[in-house]
Enzyme design. Structure first.
Site, PDB file in Angstrom:
ATOM      1  N   HIS A   7      -1.414 -11.135  -5.250  1.00 54.46           N
ATOM      2  CA  HIS A   7       0.099 -10.665  -5.055  1.00 54.46           C
ATOM      3  C   HIS A   7       0.903 -11.786  -5.888  1.00 54.46           C
ATOM      4  CE1 HIS A   7      -0.591  -7.326  -2.684  1.00 54.46           C
ATOM      5  NE2 HIS A   7      -1.334  -7.985  -1.774  1.00 54.46           N
ATOM      6  N   HIS A  36       0.839  -1.094   0.053  1.00 53.70           N
ATOM      7  CA  HIS A  36       0.058  -0.079  -0.173  1.00 53.70           C
ATOM      8  C   HIS A  36       0.963   1.226  -0.009  1.00 53.70           C
ATOM      9  CE1 HIS A  36      -3.394  -2.453   2.005  1.00 53.70           C
ATOM     10  NE2 HIS A  36      -3.202  -3.073   0.710  1.00 53.70           N
TER      11      HIS A  36
END
Ligand SMILES: [Zn+2]
Length: 302
Positions: free
Chosen positions: A261, A78
């Site tokens: 991911h 993030h």
């Protein structure tokens, strides 16, 4: 000429780690040209710096973890996404623990922190990675495809058998306002998974303050969702963070379906190791840049 950027001054923010539940402080420090983005562990007797590169990705389970010489920093995506959006090429991200604080589960607090620090232009020109070949990874019903393009674009689609999520898709391109449309979107999880993970000693910091949590029928957060399709928007936020581990802004058209991911970092690995799949481009002037590529996001205008 598009110059490399760093931050103007040191800034800090504290919060808990999603998985450890422990309090951690993140400090961003200015860095010189071509230094790249590095994570520093300041809680160790011998401070260690880990370059934020795809070669240092250690694990992609639940979050992206980078490591070097046995030292790791988790949940970098993030913050990486916010640094990318704000056009930051060089910075030290110092943490006094194993994780970047989760804050509200989105990239917005990181973007606000970078804005508070201020953005500074450096002398060296910015470099771009230009995709030259199509790279594709498929795994069952999931896929990740990267194609040569004049601009960075991500199309993401998800399909969760859940009444609040279901099928969602979103396209991110140079005309998308990252700070308004993507940065506020929070990570999400299912209550039954959270309970199972916490029993295993994981996601100890996870709560309604830093994630959208869903039971079988609804989102439990009293404030509701920030966007109806907050879920797929967050997947784009994560993907941008993973792609930023390339070390350069990438010019490619990316299509992701039920990825995550693991598939995203595998796609990046495949791109980097495939001969002639990319070139590094340094625009000689603004005109050369504008005529060949269009990158007009608010972030790049900073
Ligand atoms: Zn995320």
């Amino acid at each position: 000429m598009k110059n490399q950027k760093t931050i103007k001054q040191e800034v800090s923010i504290s919060g808990i780690g999603l998985h450890s539940g422990k309090r951690v402080t993140l400090t961003l420090k200015p860095a010189r040209s071509n230094y790249g983005i590095r994570f520093a562990r300041t809680d160790l007797d011998t401070p260690v710096e880990i370059p934020a590169s795809v070669g240092n990705v250690h694990s992609t389970t639940l979050a992206t973890t980078i490591s070097l010489g046995g030292v790791r920093v988790s949940t970098v995506e993030h913050l990486m996404s916010a640094l990318w959006a704000m056009g930051i090429d060089n910075v030290v991200c110092a943490v006094d623990g194993e994780e970047v604080p989760i804050l509200d589960g989105s990239a917005l607090p990181f973007a606000q922190l970078i804005r508070k620090a201020g953005v500074k232009s450096l002398r060296s020109p910015k470099k771009y990675l230009v995709a030259q070949k199509t790279i594709e990874i498929r795994e069952g019903s999931k896929w990740a495809v990267l194609r040569p393009s004049r601009e960075f674009r991500i199309r993401y689609s998800i399909d969760f058998p859940h009444p609040v999520i279901g099928k969602q898709d979103f396209e991110f391109s140079s005309s998308t306002d990252f700070l308004k449309e993507i940065a506020p979107c929070r990570t999400f999880g299912f209550l039954k998974d959270v309970e199972r993970m916490q029993a295993m000693g994981l996601a100890l910091g996870g709560s309604l303050h830093n994630a959208v949590v869903l039971d079988d029928t609804s989102a439990l957060n009293p404030e509701g969702l920030r966007f109806e399709n907050e879920f797929v928007r967050h997947k784009i936020l994560d993907a941008i963070g993973d792609f930023s581990l390339i070390g350069y802004p990438i010019l490619a058209d990316v299509e992701l379906h039920r990825a995550g991911h693991d598939l995203q970092t595998r796609l990046v690995h495949e791109l980097i190791k495939t001969p002639d799949a990319y070139s590094i481009w340094v625009p000689r002037s603004d005109e050369a840049f504008e005529s060949q590529f269009c990158l007009t996001t608010a972030a790049y205008a900073l």
